[in-house]
Structure formats: C-alpha cells, structure tokens
Scaffold this active site. Structure first.
Site, short mmCIF file in Angstrom:
data_model
loop_
_atom_site.label_atom_id
_atom_site.label_comp_id
_atom_site.label_asym_id
_atom_site.label_seq_id
_atom_site.Cartn_x
_atom_site.Cartn_y
_atom_site.Cartn_z
CG ASP A 125 -2.00 1.03 1.22
OD1 ASP A 125 -2.31 1.55 0.14
OD2 ASP A 125 -2.56 1.32 2.30
CD GLU A 144 -0.56 5.34 -4.13
OE1 GLU A 144 -0.05 5.63 -3.02
OE2 GLU A 144 -1.30 4.38 -4.31
CG ASP A 187 -8.57 4.20 -0.08
OD1 ASP A 187 -8.32 2.99 0.01
OD2 ASP A 187 -7.87 5.09 0.45
#
Ligand code: MIG
Length: 717
Positions: free
Chosen positions: A317, A320, A430
């Site tokens: 996670d 980015e 999300d």
C-alpha cells in the site's frame, strides 16, 4: 518521426532518450530492421503532442484504472500515480498509470506510451473529436499496435509486456478485511463468526493495525501478543493471514529496517544526498529507493521476517508513493498560517489557510525534491514517478521468489504501472460505499485486463463511508466474478462483514459466497487461460459482438468463454434492462442458493432481479462447468462436474486446472478436460475429447436448446 517494426503488428517509435520502464519485454532478435516506418494514424504538433482525429462514432477503450466510462471519450486523464481517496468523475488520476488504449471505429489500433513520467490523455475533452496526448517528459517510447480484431490488438500488446502474475488458486477464495481489526482478539472473532455462520473464509487480511506504530515488518505485541499463534491457528482453520506492507519506513533509532536502510544507502535522498524525510502513518519516514536494484533486493528480503511466521501473501500500500507532508512543506504552511492569523481572515485568506494544509499531501514540490540512485545515476523522482509502485512490487515478487522459487504467493498492490502486472495483481483502492462505485468498478475491470492486470478486484461493500446491507449484497453480486474477492473497509466506517447486518443479509451473502466456490473451477480456468493466451477475462460486449447496440452497452461484461454478467447497481432496484446480442440462457441464483434457468430471446428487456437474487447468462453454444461448493478452495473436487450448456448444434469447453500452488504451470504442467456437446440426429451427445491426468469420474450435463427444451446426460468415467 520514424519507427521500427518490432513485430508483424507493432511499430515502435523512440522519442528522445527514454529511461527503461520495465514495461515492454522485447526479444531484440525478433526486431525487423529492414526499413523504418513513418508515424501512422497520429500527427505530432509543434509542441510535441500526439494527435488523433476521431470520427463521431469512434470508441476509445482502455487506460486501466480511471474514472468514467468503458468508452473513455469526453474526459482528460493524467497518468500520474496518485493517492486519490475519492474517485469522483472530476478526478484525472487514480493510483495507477496505465498508458494503453484502443481506438475502435473507422480505424482500429492500439497506442501505448512507454513513459515513467506524467502523460496526459485528452480524449475529446478540449476538442470533441480529437485525442491529444501530451508527454510532459519528451523522452518516451510510442507503440502503435495493429491487429485483425479488438481482441487481437490487445493480445499483441499483452505479448509485448509479458505474462501476467499468476496467483495461487486459493487466492480466488473469499477474503475478509478491515482497517481496524485492531487486536488479535478481534481478528480471532472474525474467524469465529465466519465459522459460526458457516460462511467460507479463505483469507483474513490485516491492515496497519498489526504493526508496532506502523513500522513495516514489526508486530505490535500489545495488540497482537501472539501473532505467530494467530497465524498458526488460522492455518489450522485453513485461513491465510495476509498482512499489509507500506512504502514508508519510520525514522526511528533502534528500528533495524531504518538503520540498515540508512547504512546501506537504500533510501531516496534529497539533492544533497541525505535520506529524504517525508511523513506517512508513522510520522516521519524515509522512502526505500525501489528503483535501485540493491535497495530492492534488501527490501525484498525483509518479507522473510513474515514468511518465516507462515505468511503466504501480502498487499502493498501507499506506494504511489503517498506523502502526507514534508518538513519543508509543513514549515512554510505554518509560517503562512502565522501571517494569516494577523490578518482579517476573509473568504480568500480562509481558503488559502485551509488549502495550505491540504496541499501538503502528495505535493509536486516534494516529488521534485526526491532523488533515486538508479544503479549509479541520480534521477529526480518526478521524472520517474510512475515507476515507484511497480518497483516496490517487483522488490516483493523477487524477494518472495528468493524465499521459495517455485511457490506462488498472493501479492497485490495499490499503485501500479504497466509492467507491474508481471509481479502482482492490484485492487482498485479506496472506493466509497456508493452505488456509483459498483458501476465504476465494472468499467475498470476490462480496462485493467487490457493493460495486463488480471488478478484484480475492488473493496466489496466500498471502502470509505458507511455501507448499507443492500449495497453490500449487490456489490458481492459483482465481486463474486472478480478474481480478487475481498470485503474491505475503512476504520471510520461501520462494520460490513457478511454477518454485520440482519440474518436475512447474512443468508443472502452466504449464498453468494457459497456459489462463488462452485464457480471457482470455471473462474480459475478462465483466468489461467487468459493469462497464458493474453486474452481478456472481462470484455466489453463489442469484443465479441459486432452489432450496433453492443457498442452502446457500458454496464454488462463478457466473463471468459461462457458468461455474460449484468450486475445490479442501483439502490432499491428490483431488476434492470439488459441487452442480449443473441439468445442466452438466464441463470438465476435464488434466495435458497438454487440455480434456476430460462432461455431468453435476443434484444433489450427488463429482467427482474430481487435483492436476494443473482443473475448472469450463459452465452449461446457455450458451457458453464460448476462443482459442488466447499468451504475451502483446496477441498473443491473435480471428480464430479456439472455442466450447464446452452446449445444449438455444438458447444465445447476446455477446463484448465493445475496444482494451484507451484509455478509448474509455467512449464506447461497443467490438466485439461475438453468436453464437446453436439446435437446428432436430434439428440445431444457428450464427448470427452481430453481428460489428461484428471480426477474426473462423473459428468452431469443439463442442456437447454434454443427453444428452452431441456435434456440431461449423466456420464460415469
Ligand atoms: O490512506 O492502511 O487503500 O485499503 O485500509 C489510508 C490503511 C492507508 C489505504 C488503503 C486502504 C487501507 C488504508 N490505507
């Protein structure tokens, strides 16, 4: 601009001096260097933009994880991996950078922009009939891909980028997750509740709660005193524990990963060569330099800390990478706030005050202040931003490969770019618990497949906000078909496990999950065949049907060889309009978990589908294999196959299977069962053309003909 043919159907153009992105795997021996080709389909303007002129009816498919429709026309998308928690239609970037799309219309071809930097796809946003591609960094590879059909074009592209990640078969089971399973007791309670309600559970996901102060590869011993015991007990129940790993490493003396990282020079730096300080969950962190092969190796080895405890899968996670703030940014925001404090805070200064803090997250200034050491060469992060998530997951994949070369681990990531599809799957991040996000998921699925991402799925029930029982049920009715089937939500949301509502809801979702297990042999067979043959697991209707109406359909998908799905995604609806391009066999899973069938005519029609019912279709001259449902994937038996066939004259199906856990399948070690059902002098016959090394003992066939007449065949082997 001149390009080289690198394959019968692919021309590559090189602009400037591109950085290798790891997206394309080229067999350089195959490159045809006989002549060079001028730019096809596109023109290049004086600013270096690539332009294509669409006709009114052209459809644009692809671009992977993005907002809006299957047809991407009418919006502007930016490939720049972004921690975007709110997937509303005004957004231009989500977590992935997936630079491949297909033009379908007066001309048919695909385009791939091989760039690690920001690329802007203006698909008829500025000018209704024009595609304008802007590569911020003018060093990139451009691929023009041709083929005889839409499927062929995608196949050509997928051949270029290499074989997709293969998950273990158990990863197709049902997984339960939540940010906020905060203690071992809570985690055990989830397992207990699933058992008590007799709902299959294959994976229990742990979010950042299990870590000590959000530090990767640590365990919070207060909340999870016997983490190892939990993993063992889960294993005894046949449940795999799947922990999360975040990109940022906490700055803390005495934390071995931090200390090793500093010592080894494994972190991204600022321009002076000091480890760059940013902040995420644990507060101040450094970012592992995943673009550096030594750092990748170092980080990849850390997963062993958890695999030694019996862990067999991970989700990566915040890669980015997501940044909350940097010291520099925070300082200037506070400074400005102090100044504003002295002023009369009117509307503009009020917004400025708020924005100054909001803008701290994922700030471009910060990205531009980070440097990678790409094996000796210092590279500014901003120029290679889209490679960070890819390389984190590559580090994981290679680390796991070193731990056990022949074992398939479960692995998926939030950020990604083309190339990462070889190392792991991905989830769509999300989402909100909104009906619109069931629909959006449906649109992302085929677009992701086109870019090579096969092991994919969304947070069933929605991640952010409070779900409702009906939304959860309808979302399960879609996730039932996605390779990754996981219920996950945020710590700020109400509980959304299948048993978190009333008894009726539990029963409905239980029926859906149980049916999933009957379907897994088909889903797995299709997933594996699509990986091996570079085909799409989820397709828009146009990839199979050429009629005009199919072009209009945005909310139905072809799933593998045999099925069409048309999920319900409107609150309070008791059905919806569905378009059938040809006669199909309607399958309805009813409130008792029984399958009912009805032959339906082609055309558009309202189909009733109550909340407790799941519907889908078997296509004409196709066969759906089903098995007896079980609580675990490993218990599913292929001894007895139930075939649901919708046949005019002849239909066939090839069921793929393998051991599900090793990489032997890559060496072509798998089993195939090929069945053919054919009408011969007015009677259906079943032929088993292939049944290599299978356990198959019995086949029960239910055949519907086009007029709805039913025949059955029972065959013992
Ligand atoms: O920004 O680890 O998308 O699935 O639960 C929040 C906490 C960080 C974002 C992931 C989400 C996960 C959450 N993470």
């Amino acid at each position: 601009m001149n390009g080289l043919k690198i394959d019968e159907n692919v021309i590559r153009y090189i602009i400037g001096n591109p950085i290798n992105t790891d997206a394309v795997i080229l067999d350089t021996n195959k490159i045809k260097t006989d002549r060079s080709y001028s730019l096809k389909y596109l023109d290049i303007d004086e600013d270096g933009n690539l332009n294509y002129y669409m006709s009114d009816n052209d459809i644009i498919y692809g671009l992977g994880e993005n907002v809006r429709g299957l047809n991407k026309r009418g919006w502007i998308y930016e490939s720049f991996c972004t921690d975007e928690y709110s997937h509303t239609p005004n957004k231009r970037s989500l977590y992935g950078a997936h630079n491949f799309f297909v033009v379908h219309g007066k001309e048919n071809f695909g385009i791939f922009i091989d760039s690690p930097s920001k690329v802007i796809f203006d698909i008829g946003y500025t000018d209704h009939n024009k595609i304008k591609i802007t590569c911020e960094n003018q060093n990139y590879g451009l691929y023009i891909i041709e083929g005889n059909s839409l499927n062929d074009i995608v196949k050509e592209f997928r051949m270029l980028i290499g074989e997709s990640y293969i998950p273990p078969k158990w990863a197709l089971g049902y997984g339960q997750s939540r940010w906020g399973y905060g203690t071992e007791t809570e985690a055990r309670e989830v397992i207990r509740k699933f058992k008590e309600n007799d709902i299959p559970l294959e994976m229990l996901y742990l979010d950042i709660d299990y870590m000590e102060r959000f530090k990767d590869f640590t365990v919070d011993r207060t909340a999870f005193p016997s983490f190892e015991g939990l993993v063992d007990d889960c294993m005894d129940e046949g449940v795999k524990v799947i922990p999360i790993i975040d990109a940022g490493i906490k700055v803390e003396e005495g934390y071995p990963i931090y200390e090793e990282g500093v010592e080894g020079g494994y972190f991204c730096t600022d321009k002076d060569g000091d480890p760059f300080v940013t902040a995420v969950w644990p507060g101040k962190v450094h970012l592992p330099d995943f673009l550096n092969s030594r750092a990748r190796k170092w980080f990849g080895e850390k997963y062993k800390i958890l695999t030694d405890k019996g862990i067999e899968g991970f989700w990566n996670d915040m890669n980015e990478p997501a940044l909350f703030y940097s010291d520099k940014g925070l300082e200037s925001a506070f400074k400005r706030a102090e100044e504003i404090k002295k002023e009369n805070i009117d509307v503009y200064s009020y917004f400025e005050l708020k924005d100054n803090f909001n803008k701290l997250a994922n700030s471009i200034d910060d990205y531009k202040s980070i440097y990678h050491n790409v094996d000796g060469e210092l590279i500014n992060h901003y120029d290679v931003h889209n490679l960070y998530g890819l390389n984190m997951t590559k580090a994981t994949y290679e680390g796991l490969e070193n731990i056990d070369e022949n074992k398939r681990f479960l692995l998926f990531s939030r950020a990604s770019s083309v190339g990462m599809h070889r190392y792991g799957g991905m989830w769509t991040g999300d989402s909100f618990s909104w009906w619109e996000h069931i629909e959006l998921t449906m649109k992302m699925l085929p677009a992701l497949n086109m870019c090579g991402f096969m092991f994919i799925g969304s947070d069933t029930g929605g991640f952010a906000g409070d779900t409702t029982s009906d939304l959860l049920i309808r979302w399960n009715q879609l996730s039932l078909f996605t390779p990754l089937y996981r219920n996950h939500t945020s710590r700020w949301s109400r509980s959304q496990e299948p048993y978190a509502f009333d008894e009726g809801t539990t029963k409905i979702i239980k029926n859906i999950i149980r049916f999933r297990y009957s379907l897994i042999p088909y889903l797995y067979s299709e997933l594996m065949k699509c990986i091996k043959n570079n085909d799409l697991y989820f397709k828009p209707l146009t990839f199979e049907y050429e009629d005009e109406f199919s072009k209009e359909v945005e909310d139905q998908l072809i799933l593998g060889n045999s099925l069409m799905i048309a999920p319900m995604y409107k609150q309070n609806s008791k059905g919806r309009y569905i378009y059938l391009p040809e006669k199909m066999l309607l399958c309805k899973l009813n409130h008792e978990g029984k399958l009912l069938f009805e032959v339906c005519n082609e055309g558009s029609k309202f189909f009733h589908c109550l909340l407790e019912e799941t519907i889908f279709f078997v296509r004409k001259n196709r066969i759906l294999p089903l098995v007896e449902s079980e609580n675990k994937v490993k218990d599913l038996s292929l001894k007895e196959l139930n075939l649901i066939a919708f046949v005019d004259k002849k239909a066939e199906y090839t069921l793929y299977d393998d051991d599900g856990i090793t990489k032997e399948c890559k060496k072509n070690k798998f089993n195939l069962v090929k069945v053919v059902i054919e009408k011969i002098s007015n009677k259906y016959e079943l032929k088993i053309e292939k049944a290599e090394n299978t356990a198959l003992k019995k086949i029960n066939v239910v055949i519907y003909d086009l007029e709805g007449r039913k025949e059955t065949i029972l065959r013992e082997l």
